[in-house]
Design an enzyme around this catalytic site. Sequence first.
Site, PDB file in Angstrom:
ATOM      1  N   ASP A 107      -5.866  75.214  17.432  1.00  0.00           N
ATOM      2  CA  ASP A 107      -4.643  75.951  16.653  1.00  0.00           C
ATOM      3  C   ASP A 107      -4.021  76.597  17.616  1.00  0.00           C
ATOM      4  OD1 ASP A 107      -3.268  77.008  14.723  1.00  0.00           O
ATOM      5  OD2 ASP A 107      -4.618  78.584  14.323  1.00  0.00           O
ATOM      6  N   HIS A 148       2.725  70.845  20.937  1.00  0.00           N
ATOM      7  CA  HIS A 148       1.831  69.758  20.325  1.00  0.00           C
ATOM      8  C   HIS A 148       1.613  68.817  21.550  1.00  0.00           C
ATOM      9  CE1 HIS A 148       1.961  71.686  16.592  1.00  0.00           C
ATOM     10  NE2 HIS A 148       3.400  71.312  16.426  1.00  0.00           N
ATOM     11  N   LEU A 151     -19.761  58.771  23.773  1.00  0.00           N
ATOM     12  CA  LEU A 151     -19.298  59.676  22.783  1.00  0.00           C
ATOM     13  C   LEU A 151     -18.818  59.420  21.582  1.00  0.00           C
ATOM     14  CD1 LEU A 151     -18.620  63.238  22.578  1.00  0.00           C
ATOM     15  CD2 LEU A 151     -16.532  62.518  23.820  1.00  0.00           C
TER      16      LEU A 151
END
Length: 259
Positions: free
Chosen positions: A25, A42, A136
Amino acid sequence: MTHTSSTKEIPAVGAIPKHIAIIMDGNGRWATKRFLPRVAGHVKGVEAVRGIVEACARRGVSYLTFFAFSSENWRRPAEEVSLLMRLFVTALEKEVAKMHANNIRLKVVGDLARFDPQLQNMILAAEQKTANNQGLTVTVCANYGGRWDIMQAVNRLQKERAAAGLADQEITEDQLSAYLSMAYAPEPDLFIRTGGETRISNFLLWQLAYSELYFTDTFWPDFDAAALDLSISSYQNRERRFGRTSAQVSEQSAQQESK
Ligand code: IPE
Ligand code: IPE
Ligand code: MG
């Protein structure tokens, strides 16, 4: 495959979190502070994702989960929503081959039916390409909501049980959690939210039951490997008790060490 719930098994104090889940955020505010359009935040945010994926892979984290777009984010201006979608497409185009080369498995969870069919196909192709990678596991939550997840699990489970003539029997936690969209991963050990807000915003509601929560004012585009290390050290200094007393937890870890 389902895992033992981390609400049942106590990880050793000081261990690296197996699963880190992040609410990224603060992209908009990062940009606004610099007199840039929110979009610029973004774009920068995607770079931060790349850095954190790499850092987590190096540190031996097994599961890394990002909240990229919530079921509530459709309420944003249409222009911002469509830009976020385009960014998602570009990131897939650019990153999937690299992830695959680094043995990373990519999963995308959420109500994907609402996305453009081209994007849905890209997601499917990326998941298939990386499905057998053993490194991962990176999960991107897109058009995801914690309540949506619980409801789709209940509905799918109910349907199957009705078909099997078992609809009137009670369901257990384990049965339900097997139908959640992240049933392949253990529950998050460490939850991180950047950008200064201290709320869950309908992220992994079921799975965060006993996660350690970490909030930082750092905006997501500024969240780097050093910031990640601070969150991991904070986690490593906590004692997870899962309802037990501190004395019980110390006794259990002493027993484990003497084994
Ligand atoms: C998070 O940053 C990214 C998404 C929700 C897609 P925001 O866009 O929410 O940034 P702020 O909270 O407005 O600063
Ligand atoms: C949460 O961020 C969702 C994502 C990071 C994708 P928001 O910025 O949308 O959250 P709220 O609405 O302010 O809680
Ligand atoms: Mg926000």
